[in-house]
Design a protein around this motif. Sequence first.
Motif, short mmCIF file in Angstrom:
data_model
loop_
_atom_site.label_atom_id
_atom_site.label_comp_id
_atom_site.label_asym_id
_atom_site.label_seq_id
_atom_site.Cartn_x
_atom_site.Cartn_y
_atom_site.Cartn_z
N PRO A 296 0.81 -1.21 0.00
CA PRO A 296 0.00 0.00 0.00
C PRO A 296 0.85 1.26 0.00
O PRO A 296 0.40 2.31 -0.43
N VAL A 297 2.08 1.12 0.49
CA VAL A 297 2.92 2.32 0.62
C VAL A 297 4.39 1.92 0.66
O VAL A 297 4.76 0.89 1.22
N ILE A 298 5.19 2.74 0.00
CA ILE A 298 6.65 2.60 0.06
C ILE A 298 7.13 3.82 0.84
O ILE A 298 6.84 4.96 0.48
N VAL A 299 7.84 3.56 1.93
CA VAL A 299 8.30 4.62 2.82
C VAL A 299 9.80 4.79 2.63
O VAL A 299 10.56 3.84 2.79
N ILE A 300 10.21 6.01 2.29
CA ILE A 300 11.63 6.31 2.12
C ILE A 300 12.02 7.30 3.20
O ILE A 300 11.38 8.33 3.38
N LEU B 206 9.46 5.00 -12.55
CA LEU B 206 8.31 4.10 -12.26
C LEU B 206 7.03 4.92 -12.16
O LEU B 206 6.64 5.36 -11.07
N PRO B 207 6.35 5.14 -13.28
CA PRO B 207 5.17 6.02 -13.28
C PRO B 207 3.98 5.49 -12.48
O PRO B 207 3.04 6.24 -12.22
N GLN B 208 4.00 4.23 -12.04
CA GLN B 208 2.90 3.70 -11.23
C GLN B 208 3.00 4.18 -9.77
O GLN B 208 2.11 3.93 -8.98
N LEU B 209 4.07 4.88 -9.46
CA LEU B 209 4.26 5.43 -8.12
C LEU B 209 3.81 6.88 -8.08
O LEU B 209 3.90 7.59 -9.07
N SER C 144 -5.94 11.12 3.89
CA SER C 144 -6.60 11.46 2.63
C SER C 144 -5.63 11.43 1.45
O SER C 144 -6.04 11.15 0.32
N GLU C 145 -4.35 11.68 1.68
CA GLU C 145 -3.35 11.60 0.61
C GLU C 145 -3.20 10.16 0.11
O GLU C 145 -3.15 9.90 -1.08
N LEU C 146 -3.13 9.20 1.04
CA LEU C 146 -3.02 7.80 0.66
C LEU C 146 -4.27 7.34 -0.08
O LEU C 146 -4.17 6.61 -1.07
N GLU C 147 -5.42 7.77 0.39
CA GLU C 147 -6.68 7.42 -0.27
C GLU C 147 -6.74 7.99 -1.68
O GLU C 147 -7.17 7.31 -2.62
N ARG C 148 -6.30 9.23 -1.86
CA ARG C 148 -6.31 9.87 -3.18
C ARG C 148 -5.42 9.10 -4.15
O ARG C 148 -5.81 8.81 -5.28
N ILE C 149 -4.23 8.72 -3.69
CA ILE C 149 -3.28 8.01 -4.54
C ILE C 149 -3.82 6.62 -4.89
O ILE C 149 -3.73 6.19 -6.05
N ALA C 150 -4.39 5.92 -3.93
CA ALA C 150 -4.96 4.59 -4.18
C ALA C 150 -6.12 4.68 -5.19
O ALA C 150 -6.24 3.83 -6.08
N ARG C 151 -6.96 5.71 -5.06
CA ARG C 151 -8.08 5.91 -6.01
C ARG C 151 -7.56 6.09 -7.43
O ARG C 151 -8.21 5.71 -8.39
N ASN C 152 -6.36 6.68 -7.55
CA ASN C 152 -5.76 6.89 -8.88
C ASN C 152 -5.07 5.63 -9.39
O ASN C 152 -4.46 5.65 -10.47
N GLY C 153 -5.14 4.51 -8.62
CA GLY C 153 -4.54 3.25 -9.05
C GLY C 153 -3.03 3.22 -8.97
O GLY C 153 -2.38 2.44 -9.66
N GLU D 275 15.66 1.71 -7.40
CA GLU D 275 14.71 1.22 -8.41
C GLU D 275 14.61 -0.31 -8.34
O GLU D 275 13.50 -0.87 -8.38
N ARG D 276 15.74 -1.00 -8.24
CA ARG D 276 15.73 -2.47 -8.14
C ARG D 276 14.94 -2.94 -6.92
O ARG D 276 14.14 -3.87 -6.99
N VAL D 277 15.18 -2.30 -5.78
CA VAL D 277 14.48 -2.66 -4.54
C VAL D 277 12.97 -2.51 -4.72
O VAL D 277 12.19 -3.42 -4.40
N VAL D 278 12.54 -1.37 -5.25
CA VAL D 278 11.10 -1.10 -5.39
C VAL D 278 10.49 -2.03 -6.43
O VAL D 278 9.41 -2.60 -6.20
N ARG D 279 11.15 -2.25 -7.55
CA ARG D 279 10.63 -3.18 -8.57
C ARG D 279 10.46 -4.58 -7.98
O ARG D 279 9.45 -5.25 -8.23
N ARG D 280 11.44 -5.02 -7.20
CA ARG D 280 11.38 -6.35 -6.58
C ARG D 280 10.18 -6.44 -5.63
O ARG D 280 9.44 -7.42 -5.62
N GLU D 281 9.98 -5.41 -4.81
CA GLU D 281 8.86 -5.40 -3.87
C GLU D 281 7.51 -5.37 -4.60
O GLU D 281 6.57 -6.06 -4.20
N LEU D 282 7.41 -4.59 -5.66
CA LEU D 282 6.16 -4.53 -6.44
C LEU D 282 5.88 -5.86 -7.12
O LEU D 282 4.73 -6.32 -7.16
N ALA D 283 6.92 -6.50 -7.65
CA ALA D 283 6.76 -7.81 -8.29
C ALA D 283 6.32 -8.86 -7.27
O ALA D 283 5.43 -9.68 -7.54
#
Length: 193
Positions: A5-9, A28-31, A86-95, A178-186
């Motif tokens: 649901p969230v990537i925290v940096i 990664l445009p899906q973020l 509300s920020e997390l909800e807005r982003i999730a609504r945008n897929g 990028e590798r870390v995030v791609r691996r987690e999303l996969a």
Amino acid sequence: MSSVPVIVITGPSGAGKGTLIAELLRRLPQLEHSVSATTRERRPGEENGREYWFLTSEEFERRFQAGEFLEQVTYVSQRRYGTLRSELERIARNGRVCVLELETEGALNVKRTVPGAVTVFISAPVEELDRLLTQRATETQTEIGERLELAHRQLEQAGEFDHVVENDDLERAADELERVVRRELALAATIDS
């Protein structure tokens, strides 16, 4: 809905979190980056809703008491920062998958309270942090001293996060993030299917 649901940096001031996040979002445009709320004064060129949601102390407290924050911290010079649900909800609504840039305390709070949250600590050589914070010149000497002291304490917390990326070379660090995030999303996509 993704299991991530969230990537925290997170990481100390001056470690290059913002620069690495900007590059990650480009790759990664899906973020999508969540805009935090703060009680600090707006700096020249900043816009409400772009860099931060700038709230008065009273408005921040009212919204905090109403349970509108996922996390919040009081930071340098008693300024408050937080993530509005509300920020997390807005982003999730945008897929999209939400990316949060948080101080270490807030990141650990999200790690404890949001199932599946992925945490990444951005580290940098101590001497580079000292140099960058001193050169930035957006804060008073007292605030710089507070940030330097905090940065040294935060570096000691790196092991509490899921991943650590050393920002000793920007291009290499961006590739690793990028590798870390791609691996987690996969991994999340595999779990979802």
